[in-house]
Design an enzyme around this catalytic site. Structure first.
Site, mmCIF file in Angstrom:
data_model
loop_
_atom_site.group_PDB
_atom_site.id
_atom_site.type_symbol
_atom_site.label_atom_id
_atom_site.label_comp_id
_atom_site.label_asym_id
_atom_site.label_seq_id
_atom_site.Cartn_x
_atom_site.Cartn_y
_atom_site.Cartn_z
ATOM 1 N N CYS A 102 -13.410 -6.203 -19.220
ATOM 2 C CA CYS A 102 -13.724 -7.291 -18.131
ATOM 3 C C CYS A 102 -13.862 -8.633 -18.384
ATOM 4 C CB CYS A 102 -15.407 -6.927 -18.040
ATOM 5 S SG CYS A 102 -16.058 -8.025 -16.823
ATOM 6 N N CYS A 146 -11.893 -8.252 -15.094
ATOM 7 C CA CYS A 146 -12.621 -8.968 -13.855
ATOM 8 C C CYS A 146 -12.367 -10.540 -14.018
ATOM 9 C CB CYS A 146 -14.159 -8.566 -14.168
ATOM 10 S SG CYS A 146 -14.554 -7.003 -14.454
ATOM 11 N N LYS A 164 -8.802 -11.859 -13.995
ATOM 12 C CA LYS A 164 -8.346 -11.729 -12.706
ATOM 13 C C LYS A 164 -8.681 -12.426 -11.778
ATOM 14 C CE LYS A 164 -10.586 -9.726 -10.111
ATOM 15 N NZ LYS A 164 -10.720 -8.219 -10.203
ATOM 16 N N TYR A 220 -7.576 -0.591 -6.849
ATOM 17 C CA TYR A 220 -8.050 -1.942 -6.821
ATOM 18 C C TYR A 220 -7.039 -2.848 -7.401
ATOM 19 C CZ TYR A 220 -12.924 -0.435 -6.645
ATOM 20 O OH TYR A 220 -14.061 0.289 -6.112
ATOM 21 N N GLU A 235 -5.066 -6.157 -5.558
ATOM 22 C CA GLU A 235 -5.631 -7.516 -6.030
ATOM 23 C C GLU A 235 -4.310 -8.338 -6.596
ATOM 24 O OE1 GLU A 235 -8.827 -6.650 -8.946
ATOM 25 O OE2 GLU A 235 -10.264 -6.746 -7.370
ATOM 26 N N HIS A 262 -26.928 -19.760 11.252
ATOM 27 C CA HIS A 262 -25.967 -20.227 12.117
ATOM 28 C C HIS A 262 -25.444 -21.613 11.375
ATOM 29 C CE1 HIS A 262 -23.167 -20.185 15.423
ATOM 30 N NE2 HIS A 262 -23.613 -21.340 15.785
ATOM 31 N N GLU A 320 -23.803 -13.848 9.773
ATOM 32 C CA GLU A 320 -24.897 -13.754 10.609
ATOM 33 C C GLU A 320 -24.333 -12.550 11.859
ATOM 34 O OE1 GLU A 320 -25.176 -16.718 13.693
ATOM 35 O OE2 GLU A 320 -23.258 -17.561 13.010
HETATM 36 P P1 NDP Z 1 -7.378 3.043 -9.108
HETATM 37 O O1 NDP Z 1 -7.907 4.321 -9.558
HETATM 38 O O2 NDP Z 1 -8.139 2.258 -8.065
HETATM 39 O O3 NDP Z 1 -5.951 3.309 -8.441
HETATM 40 C C1 NDP Z 1 -4.947 3.794 -8.826
HETATM 41 C C2 NDP Z 1 -3.778 4.068 -8.022
HETATM 42 O O4 NDP Z 1 -2.702 4.630 -8.419
HETATM 43 C C3 NDP Z 1 -4.013 4.951 -6.687
HETATM 44 O O5 NDP Z 1 -3.167 4.131 -5.569
HETATM 45 C C4 NDP Z 1 -3.412 6.248 -7.033
HETATM 46 O O6 NDP Z 1 -2.859 7.080 -5.883
HETATM 47 C C5 NDP Z 1 -2.023 5.840 -7.828
HETATM 48 N N1 NDP Z 1 -1.533 6.650 -8.719
HETATM 49 C C6 NDP Z 1 -2.272 7.396 -9.599
HETATM 50 N N2 NDP Z 1 -1.435 8.329 -10.333
HETATM 51 C C7 NDP Z 1 -0.234 7.896 -9.754
HETATM 52 C C8 NDP Z 1 1.141 8.644 -9.990
HETATM 53 N N3 NDP Z 1 1.122 9.717 -10.928
HETATM 54 N N4 NDP Z 1 2.214 8.379 -9.153
HETATM 55 C C9 NDP Z 1 1.928 7.329 -8.292
HETATM 56 N N5 NDP Z 1 0.621 6.742 -7.808
HETATM 57 C C10 NDP Z 1 -0.269 7.107 -8.775
HETATM 58 O O7 NDP Z 1 -6.856 2.565 -10.330
HETATM 59 P P2 NDP Z 1 -6.717 1.096 -10.895
HETATM 60 O O8 NDP Z 1 -5.909 0.783 -11.945
HETATM 61 O O9 NDP Z 1 -6.347 0.085 -9.756
HETATM 62 O O10 NDP Z 1 -8.238 0.479 -11.468
HETATM 63 C C11 NDP Z 1 -8.944 1.344 -12.157
HETATM 64 C C12 NDP Z 1 -10.336 1.163 -12.130
HETATM 65 O O11 NDP Z 1 -10.777 -0.107 -12.517
HETATM 66 C C13 NDP Z 1 -10.784 1.153 -10.693
HETATM 67 O O12 NDP Z 1 -11.091 2.529 -10.252
HETATM 68 C C14 NDP Z 1 -12.077 0.477 -10.772
HETATM 69 O O13 NDP Z 1 -13.055 1.422 -11.077
HETATM 70 C C15 NDP Z 1 -11.871 -0.273 -11.706
HETATM 71 N N6 NDP Z 1 -11.523 -2.011 -11.240
HETATM 72 C C16 NDP Z 1 -12.274 -2.461 -10.383
HETATM 73 C C17 NDP Z 1 -11.949 -3.925 -9.978
HETATM 74 C C18 NDP Z 1 -12.976 -4.373 -8.971
HETATM 75 O O14 NDP Z 1 -14.150 -3.898 -9.045
HETATM 76 N N7 NDP Z 1 -12.689 -5.425 -8.138
HETATM 77 C C19 NDP Z 1 -11.060 -4.315 -10.315
HETATM 78 C C20 NDP Z 1 -9.913 -3.612 -10.962
HETATM 79 C C21 NDP Z 1 -10.322 -2.483 -11.444
HETATM 80 P P3 NDP Z 1 -3.515 7.930 -4.994
HETATM 81 O O15 NDP Z 1 -4.692 7.107 -4.267
HETATM 82 O O16 NDP Z 1 -2.699 8.570 -4.178
HETATM 83 O O17 NDP Z 1 -4.339 8.746 -5.898
#
Ligand code: NDP
Length: 453
Positions: free
Chosen positions: A44, A49, A52, A178, A182, A435, A440
């Site tokens: 983080c 976080c 980012k 995510y 982002e 307002h 709101e």
């Molecule tokens: P996510 O789990 O959010 O997203 C992973 C993405 O990768 C999905 O779109 C998934 O597709 C895709 N994917 C996974 N495996 C494959 C594959 N073999 N081939 C192609 N596509 C694939 O992970 P992130 O890495 O974005 O983030 C990790 C975690 O970190 C998040 O889940 C969250 O908990 C945390 N995080 C939170 C943030 C916040 O609060 N703002 C910011 C960044 C991270 P599909 O959907 O089809 O499975």
């Protein structure tokens, strides 16, 4: 074994969860050793976080400059230097690391830099030394997964993007979670030509469908090219950059690639076998509701357990563990109704059930508001704010709140208290509007847009 190597608690991993657990346990009088392999702060603070969001702030300035003229300022023209941002960010992270180090010191937590490895129940080895404790807490977090597609290890991860000294001309983002959304949003505002490739129909699987649709529209409005339903076969390096070869024989190319296909728990060389802890299918350490692992005297919290992988959840799990085990105050974390935000532009924030989840549970009323926010309408932008309330018809309780629009994370954090407290639609209705704000609209929704069941 000297007394100096014996502790009440050894915590492995100085990220948000490990630091919180250590400090809370020490506050309850425990003698705590916190072992960390690299730097104090974890994902983080050092790789997630915080940097980012600092990068997001930098990217948002482009919109301010673009709109300034319409508000009466003379035209602003400005160049962005990612190298200067990276230097400034590094200074800030060094400062934050110092703050965490100081906080640990003043809490009486002993910290040690080195790779920690379990060496049987109640024993941990690091830097060739053996340390003993009645209780051990694993808080080692996660790291980008690089195995989903052949060649994925050639791509940048979010760690690399946060260290850039130069921007690529074009970037291909693989994934649509995510991190993908982002960084696609942020880098497109720096002028990078961004393409997203993902296997689902829309970005942000698991989010409310309307939010997903608005997120896709917002990304396209920022100039991000969206390729849905992509079956990726292989990522290869070419003379000019990279090519993502698809199962349908087409290919997507770019100067640089961001692997945003998810994260995996950090369990490598942790000695889990010495205590007979087996990881689950996702590579995570299985735990019960009190974060106990299958091994006596060993607990695990945060991303390494792959429950809800968010900083505040890891912190809450760490504190609940410490209060229960050292404070005589049994506490348990609820993983229901955890609010979360996606820091794209405009940002997304959400808590509770999606419309689809609510419909499965019973009769549901859905309230929707969609409008051009005042600040954007003024400059002639078509940017939209989207808001949605999910209401359980029988009880009138608000069970889901979703928003895409300026300040959504700040607004939803406030409303999350109302949802957690069980507020009804009537409670929202009798709340006086403030307002002029966007928020709101959440207390001015009169008629349901849809009624299910
Ligand atoms: P996510 O789990 O959010 O997203 C992973 C993405 O990768 C999905 O779109 C998934 O597709 C895709 N994917 C996974 N495996 C494959 C594959 N073999 N081939 C192609 N596509 C694939 O992970 P992130 O890495 O974005 O983030 C990790 C975690 O970190 C998040 O889940 C969250 O908990 C945390 N995080 C939170 C943030 C916040 O609060 N703002 C910011 C960044 C991270 P599909 O959907 O089809 O499975």
């Amino acid at each position: 074994m000297s007394h100096s190597n014996t502790f009440d608690l050894i915590v492995i991993g100085a990220g948000s969860g490990g630091i919180a657990a250590s400090r809370r346990a020490a506050a309850h009088g425990a003698r705590v050793l916190l072992i960390e392999g690299t730097r104090i702060g974890g994902t983080c603070v050092l790789r997630g976080c915080i940097p980012k969001k600092l990068m997001m702030y930098a990217s948002e300035m482009r919109g301010c400059f673009a709109d300034a003229g319409a508000f009466g300022w003379s035209e602003v023209s400005a160049d962005f230097d990612i190298g200067r941002w990276t230097q400034a960010k590094d200074r800030e992270l060094n400062r934050l690391e110092g703050v965490y180090r100081q906080m640990l010191e003043s809490s009486g937590v002993h910290t040690l830099l080195g790779h920690a490895r379990l060496a049987g129940e109640r024993a941990v080895e690091a830097n060739g030394q053996r340390y003993l404790a009645e209780r051990i807490l694993i808080a080692t977090g996660g790291a980008p997964s690089t195995t989903g597609i052949p060649g994925l290890d050639l791509a940048w991860t979010s760690d690399d993007v946060l260290q850039l000294t130069e921007l690529p001309r074009s970037l291909l983002v693989i994934g649509a979670g995510y991190i993908a959304v982002e960084f696609a949003s942020i880098l497109s505002q720096f002028g990078v030509q961004v393409t997203m490739a993902y296997r689902a129909e829309r970005p942000l699987r698991g989010f409310d469908e309307d939010l997903r649709q608005h997120a896709a529209q917002a990304l396209e409005a920022r100039g991000v090219a969206l390729h849905a339903g992509v079956r990726a076969q292989e990522l290869v390096r070419t003379a000019h950059g990279f090519e993502l070869r698809r199962a349908d024989a087409a290919a997507l190319s770019a100067d640089a690639v961001l692997n945003a296909t998810g994260r995996r728990p950090n369990v490598g060389n942790l000695g889990l076998d010495t205590v007979r802890i087996a990881t689950d299918a996702a590579g995570a350490i299985p735990v019960d509701a009190d974060s106990r692992t299958a091994a006596r005297g060993i607990w695990a919290i945060g991303d390494v357990t792959n429950r809800v992988n968010l900083t505040p959840v890891a912190i809450a799990e760490g504190r609940a563990f410490a209060d229960t085990e050292f404070g005589g105050r049994p506490a348990r974390v609820s993983h229901d109704n955890v609010a979360s935000a996606v820091f794209c532009s405009p940002p997304i924030a959400t808590i509770g059930m999606t419309e689809a989840q609510a419909m499965e549970r019973g009769p549901t009323d859905v309230y929707v508001s969609r409008f051009r926010p005042m600040k954007k309408a003024f400059v002639g932008s078509q940017e939209q704010t989207f808001m949605k309330l999910i209401v359980e018809r029988g009880s009138g309780r608000v069970t889901g709140i979703h928003m895409l629009g300026a300040d959504a994370p700040e607004i939803i954090q406030g409303l999350a208290i109302a949802l957690s407290a069980g507020a009804t639609k009537q409670d929202f209705d009798r709340t006086m509007a403030m307002h002029p704000t966007s928020a709101e609209e959440f207390v001015l929704m009169r008629e349901p847009a849809r009624r299910h069941g």
